[in-house]
Every structure is written in C-alpha cells, then in structure tokens.
Design a protein around this motif. Structure first.
Motif, PDB file in Angstrom:
ATOM      1  N   ALA A 172       0.831  -1.201   0.000  1.00 44.24           N
ATOM      2  CA  ALA A 172       0.000   0.000   0.000  1.00 44.24           C
ATOM      3  C   ALA A 172       0.870   1.257   0.000  1.00 44.24           C
ATOM      4  CB  ALA A 172      -0.911  -0.007   1.231  1.00 44.24           C
ATOM      5  N   GLU A 173       0.399   2.278  -0.681  1.00 38.67           N
ATOM      6  CA  GLU A 173       1.083   3.577  -0.707  1.00 38.67           C
ATOM      7  C   GLU A 173       2.524   3.479  -1.203  1.00 38.67           C
ATOM      8  OE1 GLU A 173      -0.505   6.363  -0.256  1.00 38.67           O
ATOM      9  OE2 GLU A 173      -2.349   5.342   0.292  1.00 38.67           O
ATOM     10  N   GLY A 174       2.761   2.522  -2.079  1.00 41.36           N
ATOM     11  CA  GLY A 174       4.112   2.362  -2.602  1.00 41.36           C
ATOM     12  C   GLY A 174       4.597   3.568  -3.387  1.00 41.36           C
ATOM     13  N   GLN A 175       3.680   4.236  -4.077  1.00 45.30           N
ATOM     14  CA  GLN A 175       4.091   5.395  -4.877  1.00 45.30           C
ATOM     15  C   GLN A 175       4.591   6.524  -4.000  1.00 45.30           C
ATOM     16  OE1 GLN A 175       4.208   5.322  -8.349  1.00 45.30           O
ATOM     17  NE2 GLN A 175       5.467   7.132  -7.912  1.00 45.30           N
ATOM     18  N   SER A 176       4.008   6.688  -2.816  1.00 48.93           N
ATOM     19  CA  SER A 176       4.472   7.733  -1.899  1.00 48.93           C
ATOM     20  C   SER A 176       5.912   7.492  -1.479  1.00 48.93           C
ATOM     21  CB  SER A 176       3.565   7.778  -0.659  1.00 48.93           C
ATOM     22  OG  SER A 176       2.245   8.113  -1.000  1.00 48.93           O
ATOM     23  N   VAL A 177       6.244   6.231  -1.261  1.00 47.64           N
ATOM     24  CA  VAL A 177       7.611   5.870  -0.893  1.00 47.64           C
ATOM     25  C   VAL A 177       8.565   6.172  -2.044  1.00 47.64           C
ATOM     26  CG1 VAL A 177       9.131   3.939  -0.311  1.00 47.64           C
ATOM     27  CG2 VAL A 177       6.870   4.114   0.753  1.00 47.64           C
ATOM     28  N   VAL A 178       8.178   5.756  -3.245  1.00 48.32           N
ATOM     29  CA  VAL A 178       9.012   5.988  -4.421  1.00 48.32           C
ATOM     30  C   VAL A 178       9.183   7.485  -4.677  1.00 48.32           C
ATOM     31  CG1 VAL A 178       9.050   5.758  -6.940  1.00 48.32           C
ATOM     32  CG2 VAL A 178       8.563   3.767  -5.505  1.00 48.32           C
ATOM     33  N   ASP A 179       8.121   8.242  -4.489  1.00 44.27           N
ATOM     34  CA  ASP A 179       8.206   9.684  -4.708  1.00 44.27           C
ATOM     35  C   ASP A 179       9.230  10.330  -3.771  1.00 44.27           C
ATOM     36  OD1 ASP A 179       6.315   9.558  -6.694  1.00 44.27           O
ATOM     37  OD2 ASP A 179       4.651  10.223  -5.424  1.00 44.27           O
ATOM     38  N   GLN A 180       9.237   9.889  -2.526  1.00 51.16           N
ATOM     39  CA  GLN A 180      10.191  10.464  -1.578  1.00 51.16           C
ATOM     40  C   GLN A 180      11.620  10.143  -1.995  1.00 51.16           C
ATOM     41  OE1 GLN A 180       8.988  10.669   2.388  1.00 51.16           O
ATOM     42  NE2 GLN A 180      11.051  10.618   3.284  1.00 51.16           N
ATOM     43  N   TRP A 181      11.856   8.887  -2.385  1.00 47.56           N
ATOM     44  CA  TRP A 181      13.196   8.512  -2.858  1.00 47.56           C
ATOM     45  C   TRP A 181      13.583   9.342  -4.080  1.00 47.56           C
ATOM     46  CZ3 TRP A 181      17.605   5.700  -2.141  1.00 47.56           C
ATOM     47  CH2 TRP A 181      18.402   5.480  -3.265  1.00 47.56           C
ATOM     48  N   ASN A 182      12.684   9.448  -5.038  1.00 44.09           N
ATOM     49  CA  ASN A 182      12.992  10.161  -6.271  1.00 44.09           C
ATOM     50  C   ASN A 182      13.304  11.634  -6.018  1.00 44.09           C
ATOM     51  OD1 ASN A 182      12.718   7.879  -7.840  1.00 44.09           O
ATOM     52  ND2 ASN A 182      10.590   8.295  -8.410  1.00 44.09           N
ATOM     53  N   ASN A 183      12.602  12.236  -5.079  1.00 46.78           N
ATOM     54  CA  ASN A 183      12.860  13.644  -4.754  1.00 46.78           C
ATOM     55  C   ASN A 183      14.250  13.844  -4.160  1.00 46.78           C
ATOM     56  OD1 ASN A 183      10.334  14.453  -5.627  1.00 46.78           O
ATOM     57  ND2 ASN A 183       9.398  14.260  -3.595  1.00 46.78           N
ATOM     58  N   GLU A 184      14.729  12.839  -3.467  1.00 46.01           N
ATOM     59  CA  GLU A 184      16.015  12.955  -2.781  1.00 46.01           C
ATOM     60  C   GLU A 184      17.176  12.386  -3.588  1.00 46.01           C
ATOM     61  OE1 GLU A 184      15.460  10.981   0.925  1.00 46.01           O
ATOM     62  OE2 GLU A 184      13.883  12.341   1.603  1.00 46.01           O
ATOM     63  N   ASN A 185      16.881  11.655  -4.655  1.00 49.22           N
ATOM     64  CA  ASN A 185      17.929  10.970  -5.425  1.00 49.22           C
ATOM     65  C   ASN A 185      17.724  11.197  -6.921  1.00 49.22           C
ATOM     66  OD1 ASN A 185      19.392   9.052  -3.273  1.00 49.22           O
ATOM     67  ND2 ASN A 185      17.187   9.085  -2.851  1.00 49.22           N
ATOM     68  N   PRO A 186      18.012  12.388  -7.397  1.00 49.97           N
ATOM     69  CA  PRO A 186      17.779  12.690  -8.821  1.00 49.97           C
ATOM     70  C   PRO A 186      18.584  11.818  -9.780  1.00 49.97           C
ATOM     71  CG  PRO A 186      19.096  14.402  -7.771  1.00 49.97           C
ATOM     72  CD  PRO A 186      18.577  13.527  -6.672  1.00 49.97           C
ATOM     73  N   ASP A 187      19.691  11.243  -9.303  1.00 49.21           N
ATOM     74  CA  ASP A 187      20.528  10.434 -10.198  1.00 49.21           C
ATOM     75  C   ASP A 187      20.080   8.974 -10.270  1.00 49.21           C
ATOM     76  OD1 ASP A 187      22.097  12.597 -10.808  1.00 49.21           O
ATOM     77  OD2 ASP A 187      23.567  12.175  -9.234  1.00 49.21           O
ATOM     78  N   ILE A 188      19.180   8.574  -9.366  1.00 47.57           N
ATOM     79  CA  ILE A 188      18.656   7.204  -9.383  1.00 47.57           C
ATOM     80  C   ILE A 188      17.144   7.303  -9.214  1.00 47.57           C
ATOM     81  CG2 ILE A 188      18.745   4.894  -8.379  1.00 47.57           C
ATOM     82  CD1 ILE A 188      21.433   5.626  -7.129  1.00 47.57           C
ATOM     83  N   GLN A 189      16.429   7.213 -10.287  1.00 49.30           N
ATOM     84  CA  GLN A 189      14.986   7.340 -10.257  1.00 49.30           C
ATOM     85  C   GLN A 189      14.326   5.960 -10.304  1.00 49.30           C
ATOM     86  OE1 GLN A 189      13.133  10.802 -10.380  1.00 49.30           O
ATOM     87  NE2 GLN A 189      15.010  10.636  -9.161  1.00 49.30           N
ATOM     88  N   VAL A 190      13.257   5.805  -9.555  1.00 50.89           N
ATOM     89  CA  VAL A 190      12.555   4.521  -9.468  1.00 50.89           C
ATOM     90  C   VAL A 190      11.155   4.667 -10.044  1.00 50.89           C
ATOM     91  CG1 VAL A 190      11.669   2.739  -7.918  1.00 50.89           C
ATOM     92  CG2 VAL A 190      13.882   3.815  -7.440  1.00 50.89           C
ATOM     93  N   LYS A 191      10.775   3.721 -10.896  1.00 55.21           N
ATOM     94  CA  LYS A 191       9.444   3.676 -11.480  1.00 55.21           C
ATOM     95  C   LYS A 191       8.717   2.461 -10.928  1.00 55.21           C
ATOM     96  CE  LYS A 191       7.032   3.268 -15.932  1.00 55.21           C
ATOM     97  NZ  LYS A 191       7.217   3.088 -17.399  1.00 55.21           N
ATOM     98  N   LEU A 192       7.583   2.693 -10.296  1.00 52.26           N
ATOM     99  CA  LEU A 192       6.843   1.625  -9.610  1.00 52.26           C
ATOM    100  C   LEU A 192       5.748   1.030 -10.478  1.00 52.26           C
ATOM    101  CD1 LEU A 192       6.069   0.035  -6.980  1.00 52.26           C
ATOM    102  CD2 LEU A 192       4.566   1.971  -6.443  1.00 52.26           C
ATOM    103  N   THR A 193       5.661  -0.310 -10.448  1.00 54.77           N
ATOM    104  CA  THR A 193       4.550  -1.034 -11.061  1.00 54.77           C
ATOM    105  C   THR A 193       3.925  -1.932 -10.002  1.00 54.77           C
ATOM    106  OG1 THR A 193       5.548  -1.058 -13.267  1.00 54.77           O
ATOM    107  CG2 THR A 193       3.870  -2.733 -12.809  1.00 54.77           C
TER     108      THR A 193
END
Length: 431
Positions: A44-65
């Motif tokens: 649940a709420e996996g996208q929120s987790v990914v969004d936080q990582w992506n905001n803090e790590n511009p060089d390593i972006q994660v796309k969730l499915t």
C-alpha cells in the motif's frame, strides 16, 4: 504430547550459488549518469515511498509497477525473467525466493548489501541469505503470534494459553462455557501456519548440506504436530472451515470465533472484516510446545530482490537498503505502508507508534511484537514450496473429509516433494 525441543540452527541458509543455480553474481558497475530503475511491488502507498526517494535521489529514479502479491506476482516475475525483461527490483515472499533462485531470476547482491546485515536478526537475514550469498534485503516479517478476543476470554473465564497444552485446555473450556463458540479455525489451506508450528516444534521441512537436501515435512516433530491438531478437530475443539468466508466473518463479528493463531499482521486483516469489534482484541506470544522456549517461526513476509536482468544492480541495491535498513525508509514502511519492518531499528521505531486500531487499548502491542520477533527460527524453504502447498492442502482436506489420519497428509506431501526434487535434478537424502 511429547514434542522434541526446538533447535534453532544457525545454518539455515541453503547453498544457492552452488546448489540452486550454480551461477555467481552478475556484474554491475555504477554509471556516471542518471539511471531509472523499475520496481515491482504490491504494498500500500508504494508510490508515496518511491516519490520520496525520487525527490532525494535525482541520479537514481525509481518507477513503480503494482504487480499484485503472492503466487500471481511470482509467476509474473518468472515469466518476465524468462523473456529477458524482468524489472530491476521486485518484492517477493520469502517462501517463493528459493524457487526463483532455481529459475535464475534474482542475482547475488552480497557485495552491495553486506554492510547492513547487522540491521537484522539472524533469523530474518537467513530468509534471503543462502550459503553466505545474499539474494535480497528483508522488508517486512510476520513472526507468529496469538491474536484473541479479550472480552470473550474474560467473560468465559478462560485464561489466555501460553503453551499448546494450555491451548487444548482453553479450547475445551470455551466449548463447555459456550457451545456456540470455538477457540479458532485451522483449515487445510493454512499451509503457512502448519509449517510454522512444525518449525516451532523442532521440525525442518527442508534442509541442505552441501549439495544434498533433506525433506522433513514428515519428520517426527511434524507428525506429532499433525496428531495434536487432529485430536483437537476430532474432539470438536477447533474448526477446520476456511478463513475469511462470510460464515467465518460472521462468527468473528458475533464473538463466537475467539482467536487466530497467526502472525503480527493479523490485526489489520481482522479489522477489515470486523471493524466494530475494535477494542476487544489483543495480541500475545504464540503458545509454546516447550514451556519457556519462546522461539517462533515466521508466517509471511517479503524481501526486495535485484533481478539478473538489471543493468544497475548496485543502484538497485542502494534503494533496497535505503528502504529497508535506514531510519527514513523504516519510517515509511511503518507510517506510510503500515508494514511491520524486518529490521531491528524499524521494530524499535514501531514501539513509539500507536497500536493497531483493532486493539487501541494494547499500548504495548509493538513491544510485544518486538520481543516475539527477537527470537525467530532461521528457516530453509525448499525450491518447490508451491507444489508442497498445493499437495498439502489437497491431502489434508481429504484427510479431514474422510476421517483419516492427518499425518498421512504430511507423509503424502513429503513424498510428492521428494519425487519432484529428484525429478528436477536435486540430490535428496531421503525418500
């Protein structure tokens, strides 16, 4: 009933590199530019987790499915891997990881995650470590526990059982005090429960020494466990009807289904079917086979793996360790995703959280959960758990229907598993 003492072996790992796949870790040097990692998960709420990582790590972006959970997710992952287009990262259940290693889906990530091993208990780390080779980072765990109706136990004057001997006494007392009530239901579909309590009793359903496997689904400890629960069912002290059906849910709501021996994740499931019973439940340690021996097995839990198709294993492992072994990541697992973290730090952090809304009065819920989790048994899962589960459910269902010994179902499951492993090419010491 005499159950041999549980032995929590320190060598719960199976030899994945030599026994399961025969291949080493895939290479993966870091890249100079930004990379995008594909993640398959179902939390649940996996996208929120990914969004936080992506905001803090511009060089390593994660796309969730969202790949769905359980067997469906594992099959999708296997199919994608065979086609050469598996995601970089995937959430997998501990029970399915060995079969995925056999199929050469994940890659070894020891060099990338070895420095976070101390963040987990031995039993937890063993779920993803095979003969010293690491194939995933533990995310959440389900140490077994006893969830029960406090109001009904008190009303009927039945003490909460601390041993399985006391559980039988309590089951009989419940039935005598209220013939319409039952202490619990344990249907044949609860493969994970039976595997867990057999492990708690000292059984080892799979073990490996070098390249030789031993299957113990019908070992003496497991057969005695089968006899114990068969006696309860024969005497009418437990039900064997399926869980979470309309009939089962009605009993939970009516207060005539008094407990669920399961795991620390059970409160959210119960609340989903009986929200009006909130405040009437509590969690206690699972009853023990040997008084004073509090070690339990897991029922459920999952880990993040890096697949062999990933071109960026180091970056993928970095995300996996951030989510599951950092303070920030564990906070997200707890507060955003409502998971019980696998790491020691995450479980300590949970102690400051409010208890589950099913049991708001149990202020020590997470302290109890952490104490339970601190003494878990390292377990080896075999490469054909799905087959074992299917055969077990069929055979135990037949035994219950026909009134034949439950231990026969355990024996039939072992025979099927041994035959399958030998046919697949594994060396098996028994059978």
């Amino acid at each position: 009933m005499r159950i041999r003492p549980l032995v929590a072996s320190a060598t719960a790992a199976v030899s994945a590199a030599a026994v399961l796949t025969g291949c080493g870790a895939a290479g993966g040097a870091g890249t100079d530019g930004p990379v995008t990692l594909e993640l398959w998960s179902w939390t649940a709420e996996g996208q929120s987790v990914v969004d936080q990582w992506n905001n803090e790590n511009p060089d390593i972006q994660v796309k969730l499915t969202d790949a769905g959970g359980g067997d469906e997710s594992s099959q999708k992952l296997l199919t994608a891997s065979r086609a050469g287009n598996a995601p970089d990262l995937a959430l997998v259940e501990y029970t399915t990881l060995p079969s995925l290693i056999v199929a050469d889906v994940p890659q070894e990530i020891t060099d990338y995650v070895g420095d976070v091993q101390d963040a987990f208990t031995e039993g937890t780390w063993a779920q993803t470590t095979f003969d010293g080779a690491v194939f995933g980072v533990p995310q959440d765990v389900g140490p077994m526990a006893f969830v029960y109706r406090t109001d009904r136990f008190e009303e009927l004057g039945v003490p909460v059982p601390t041993t399985w001997e006391e559980f039988r006494t309590a089951a009989a007392a419940v039935k005598e005090a209220d013939p319409d009530a039952v202490i619990t239901s344990l249907p044949p579909t609860e493969f994970g429960f039976f595997a867990g309590v057999a492990t708690q009793a000292g059984g080892e359903w799979w073990s490996v020494d070098g390249d030789e496997w031993t299957v113990g689904i019908a070992d003496e400890a497991s057969l005695e466990v089968a006899d114990y629960f068969e006696e309860l069912a024969t005497d009418g002290l437990i039900q064997t009807e399926p869980l979470l059906t309309p009939e089962y849910n009605a009993m939970v709501n009516a207060g005539t289904m008094l407990s669920w021996p399961s795991a620390v994740w059970a409160p959210s499931v119960i609340e989903s079917v009986a929200p009006d019973t909130a405040g009437k439940w509590a969690m206690a340690p699972l009853p023990q086979w040997t008084p004073g021996d509090k070690a339990v097995a897991y029922q459920g839990g999952s880990a993040l793996v890096v697949t062999k198709d990933s071109e960026h294993p180091e970056e993928a492992a970095k995300f996996a360790t951030w989510l599951n072994a950092s303070e920030e990541g564990n906070g997200l697992l707890l507060d955003t995703q409502s998971l019980y973290p696998a790491s020691d730090e995450g479980q300590e952090m949970a102690e400051s959280n409010d208890p589950p809304s099913l049991m708001p009065q149990q202020k020590d819920f997470y302290s109890v959960a952490a104490d339970i989790s601190s003494d878990t048994v390292p377990v080896t899962w075999g490469p054909d758990v799905n087959l074992a589960k299917s055969v077990f459910e069929d055979e135990l269902g037949k035994a219950i229907k026909n009134g034949t010994p439950w231990r026969d179902a355990f024996v039939a499951t072992q025979d099927a598993v041994v035959a399958d492993m030998k046919e697949t090419g594994f060396t098996v010491s028994n059978g």
